[in-house]
Design a protein around this motif. Structure first.
Motif, PDB file in Angstrom:
ATOM      1  N   THR A  85      43.630  40.246  32.865  1.00 57.01           N
ATOM      2  CA  THR A  85      44.801  41.237  31.897  1.00 57.01           C
ATOM      3  C   THR A  85      45.662  42.075  32.766  1.00 57.01           C
ATOM      4  O   THR A  85      45.846  42.044  33.578  1.00 57.01           O
ATOM      5  CB  THR A  85      44.169  42.023  30.925  1.00 57.01           C
ATOM      6  OG1 THR A  85      44.746  43.178  30.671  1.00 57.01           O
ATOM      7  CG2 THR A  85      43.394  43.297  32.246  1.00 57.01           C
ATOM      8  N   SER A  86      47.290  42.079  31.740  1.00 56.53           N
ATOM      9  CA  SER A  86      48.499  42.603  32.213  1.00 56.53           C
ATOM     10  C   SER A  86      48.301  44.207  32.014  1.00 56.53           C
ATOM     11  O   SER A  86      49.340  44.793  32.652  1.00 56.53           O
ATOM     12  CB  SER A  86      49.589  42.045  31.837  1.00 56.53           C
ATOM     13  OG  SER A  86      49.612  42.137  31.014  1.00 56.53           O
ATOM     14  N   ARG A  87      47.746  44.851  31.404  1.00 54.64           N
ATOM     15  CA  ARG A  87      47.389  46.128  30.884  1.00 54.64           C
ATOM     16  C   ARG A  87      46.662  47.164  32.176  1.00 54.64           C
ATOM     17  O   ARG A  87      45.586  46.553  32.829  1.00 54.64           O
ATOM     18  CB  ARG A  87      46.233  46.210  29.823  1.00 54.64           C
ATOM     19  CG  ARG A  87      46.817  45.911  28.762  1.00 54.64           C
ATOM     20  CD  ARG A  87      45.389  45.757  27.492  1.00 54.64           C
ATOM     21  NE  ARG A  87      45.598  47.106  27.617  1.00 54.64           N
ATOM     22  CZ  ARG A  87      44.403  48.032  26.744  1.00 54.64           C
ATOM     23  NH1 ARG A  87      44.159  46.548  25.501  1.00 54.64           N
ATOM     24  NH2 ARG A  87      44.647  49.121  26.939  1.00 54.64           N
ATOM     25  N   ASP A  88      47.485  47.784  32.639  1.00 50.90           N
ATOM     26  CA  ASP A  88      47.289  48.698  33.885  1.00 50.90           C
ATOM     27  C   ASP A  88      46.626  49.583  34.026  1.00 50.90           C
ATOM     28  O   ASP A  88      45.671  49.687  35.015  1.00 50.90           O
ATOM     29  CB  ASP A  88      48.519  49.692  33.908  1.00 50.90           C
ATOM     30  CG  ASP A  88      50.252  48.529  34.527  1.00 50.90           C
ATOM     31  OD1 ASP A  88      49.930  47.731  35.044  1.00 50.90           O
ATOM     32  OD2 ASP A  88      51.305  49.341  34.094  1.00 50.90           O
ATOM     33  N   ASP A  89      45.846  49.451  32.553  1.00 49.17           N
ATOM     34  CA  ASP A  89      44.501  50.477  32.251  1.00 49.17           C
ATOM     35  C   ASP A  89      42.694  50.122  32.631  1.00 49.17           C
ATOM     36  O   ASP A  89      42.003  50.279  32.881  1.00 49.17           O
ATOM     37  CB  ASP A  89      44.713  51.244  31.252  1.00 49.17           C
ATOM     38  CG  ASP A  89      44.939  50.463  30.087  1.00 49.17           C
ATOM     39  OD1 ASP A  89      46.121  48.962  29.707  1.00 49.17           O
ATOM     40  OD2 ASP A  89      44.652  50.796  28.986  1.00 49.17           O
ATOM     41  N   LYS A  91      42.842  46.999  34.689  1.00 51.47           N
ATOM     42  CA  LYS A  91      43.411  46.346  35.347  1.00 51.47           C
ATOM     43  C   LYS A  91      42.762  46.075  36.775  1.00 51.47           C
ATOM     44  O   LYS A  91      41.653  45.518  37.388  1.00 51.47           O
ATOM     45  CB  LYS A  91      44.411  46.717  36.063  1.00 51.47           C
ATOM     46  CG  LYS A  91      45.476  45.123  36.156  1.00 51.47           C
ATOM     47  CD  LYS A  91      47.292  45.711  36.828  1.00 51.47           C
ATOM     48  CE  LYS A  91      48.052  44.484  35.938  1.00 51.47           C
ATOM     49  NZ  LYS A  91      49.493  45.113  36.988  1.00 51.47           N
ATOM     50  N   GLU A 143      36.613  50.054  22.518  1.00 56.68           N
ATOM     51  CA  GLU A 143      37.840  49.073  23.364  1.00 56.68           C
ATOM     52  C   GLU A 143      37.284  48.385  24.709  1.00 56.68           C
ATOM     53  O   GLU A 143      37.660  47.937  25.366  1.00 56.68           O
ATOM     54  CB  GLU A 143      38.847  49.979  23.512  1.00 56.68           C
ATOM     55  CG  GLU A 143      40.446  49.968  24.178  1.00 56.68           C
ATOM     56  CD  GLU A 143      41.498  50.695  24.129  1.00 56.68           C
ATOM     57  OE1 GLU A 143      42.387  50.315  24.618  1.00 56.68           O
ATOM     58  OE2 GLU A 143      41.124  51.801  23.836  1.00 56.68           O
ATOM     59  N   ASN A 149      39.566  42.686  26.137  1.00 56.81           N
ATOM     60  CA  ASN A 149      40.736  43.185  26.116  1.00 56.81           C
ATOM     61  C   ASN A 149      41.160  43.669  27.947  1.00 56.81           C
ATOM     62  O   ASN A 149      42.045  44.157  28.252  1.00 56.81           O
ATOM     63  CB  ASN A 149      40.179  44.902  26.095  1.00 56.81           C
ATOM     64  CG  ASN A 149      40.674  45.211  24.698  1.00 56.81           C
ATOM     65  OD1 ASN A 149      41.060  44.938  23.703  1.00 56.81           O
ATOM     66  ND2 ASN A 149      39.513  46.395  24.177  1.00 56.81           N
ATOM     67  N   TYR A 150      39.935  42.329  28.446  1.00 55.55           N
ATOM     68  CA  TYR A 150      40.322  42.828  30.204  1.00 55.55           C
ATOM     69  C   TYR A 150      40.798  41.272  30.220  1.00 55.55           C
ATOM     70  O   TYR A 150      41.054  40.718  31.484  1.00 55.55           O
ATOM     71  CB  TYR A 150      38.857  42.127  30.658  1.00 55.55           C
ATOM     72  CG  TYR A 150      38.000  43.586  30.583  1.00 55.55           C
ATOM     73  CD1 TYR A 150      38.402  44.855  31.414  1.00 55.55           C
ATOM     74  CD2 TYR A 150      37.197  44.300  29.415  1.00 55.55           C
ATOM     75  CE1 TYR A 150      37.871  45.961  31.264  1.00 55.55           C
ATOM     76  CE2 TYR A 150      36.720  45.302  29.785  1.00 55.55           C
ATOM     77  CZ  TYR A 150      36.766  46.003  30.427  1.00 55.55           C
ATOM     78  OH  TYR A 150      36.484  47.278  29.856  1.00 55.55           O
ATOM     79  N   ASP A 152      44.106  38.012  29.295  1.00 54.08           N
ATOM     80  CA  ASP A 152      45.114  37.402  28.832  1.00 54.08           C
ATOM     81  C   ASP A 152      45.197  36.342  28.265  1.00 54.08           C
ATOM     82  O   ASP A 152      44.776  35.953  28.802  1.00 54.08           O
ATOM     83  CB  ASP A 152      46.753  37.705  29.413  1.00 54.08           C
ATOM     84  CG  ASP A 152      46.796  39.619  29.628  1.00 54.08           C
ATOM     85  OD1 ASP A 152      46.677  39.882  29.243  1.00 54.08           O
ATOM     86  OD2 ASP A 152      48.091  39.485  30.372  1.00 54.08           O
TER      87      ASP A 152
END
Length: 275
Positions: A85-89, A91, A143, A149-150, A152
């Motif tokens: 994932t590219s989500r900072d929360d 990674k 979530e 969610n982990y 992309d």
């Protein structure tokens, strides 16, 4: 078993002090230890459970790509791409989950998380347990326990020229068959994954209904897409306008013509030569 009278108050007092000074303290410590073990067990299963789901997702996508590599959609082939994932929360959690380590402390039989990694996970569990609203807690749990969610996701579109593009970009810049074809491939892949993960001991069927299907795709793309769906364990019901019927008819088993007259509709079967 004590008497219900004031004269027996000493028996009650003695029992009260026994509970206060001995049993409660002892049980409180046992409860605390049990709570710690439960928390560690949850944290370990949280990590290992998510890691297993992520790895299974990667395997499913790899299997799907094997089939897609052999299928040409009017000069295009497709490959599903999955990456961290590219989500900072999320990674840091992804790195911990993929490390294959356990949360447990002082476990000589397995490799455990480092102090900094445990601190990151502790912060997460504090966050999950500090929410007072039950509904918000449930949403947060869903979530953070959803393996999707982990990761992309994207689709790599390979052209006959040797060039390629990613669907995330094409979808923003173009329209028509170039965007519709990957969409139908995604749909088929999603249903196929559901079928693959079903309980083998129960009756199961997968029915997909498309209304005004393939409306922006050319004839060759449509034919390749229907053949692709026919190779899946999916029963499709496809509603198309007359202009698309001649393209689809050779690839379906049952043909029904829907005629509307005034406020009434009629359904009739027909053969190829009737078109």
């Amino acid at each position: 078993g004590f008497e219900n009278a004031l004269t027996d108050i000493e028996s009650y007092k003695q029992r009260y002090h026994q509970l206060k000074e001995m049993d409660i303290v002892s049980k409180e410590e046992k409860t605390r230890q049990a709570k710690l073990k439960c928390e560690e067990s949850f944290k370990t299963s949280f990590i290992s459970g998510l890691n297993e789901k992520i790895e299974n997702a990667k395997k499913d996508i790899a299997e799907l790509n094997k089939g897609l590599a052999q299928r040409d959609f009017n000069g295009e082939t497709y490959e599903f791409c999955v990456s961290p994932t590219s989500r900072d929360d999320f990674k840091e959690y992804y790195k911990i989950i993929q490390s294959g380590k356990e949360y447990m402390v002082n476990n000589l039989l397995s490799e455990t998380l480092s102090e900094s990694q445990r601190r990151i996970m502790d912060d997460l569990f504090i966050k999950l347990s500090s929410v007072e609203n039950d509904q918000e807690t449930e949403q947060m749990l869903m979530e953070y326990t959803d393996y999707r969610n982990y990761l992309d996701y994207d689709i790599k579109i390979k052209y006959a020229s040797g060039n390629f593009a990613y669907f995330s970009k094409v979808n923003k810049e173009k329209s028509g068959g170039e965007t519709q074809t990957p969409f139908y491939v995604i749909m088929a892949a999603s249903f196929e994954q559901v079928i693959r993960n079903r309980n083998q001991n129960e009756d199961f069927g997968c029915v997909v209904i498309f209304d005004e299907a393939f409306n922006n795709m050319d004839e060759q793309r449509i034919q390749e897409m229907i053949k692709f769906y026919n190779e899946r364990e999916i029963q499709t019901f496809i509603a198309v306008p007359p202009s698309r019927a001649s393209t689809i008819i050779p690839y379906v088993n049952t043909r029904l013509l829907v005629i509307k007259q005034g406020q009434q509709s009629f359904v009739e079967g027909f053969k190829d030569e009737q078109l």
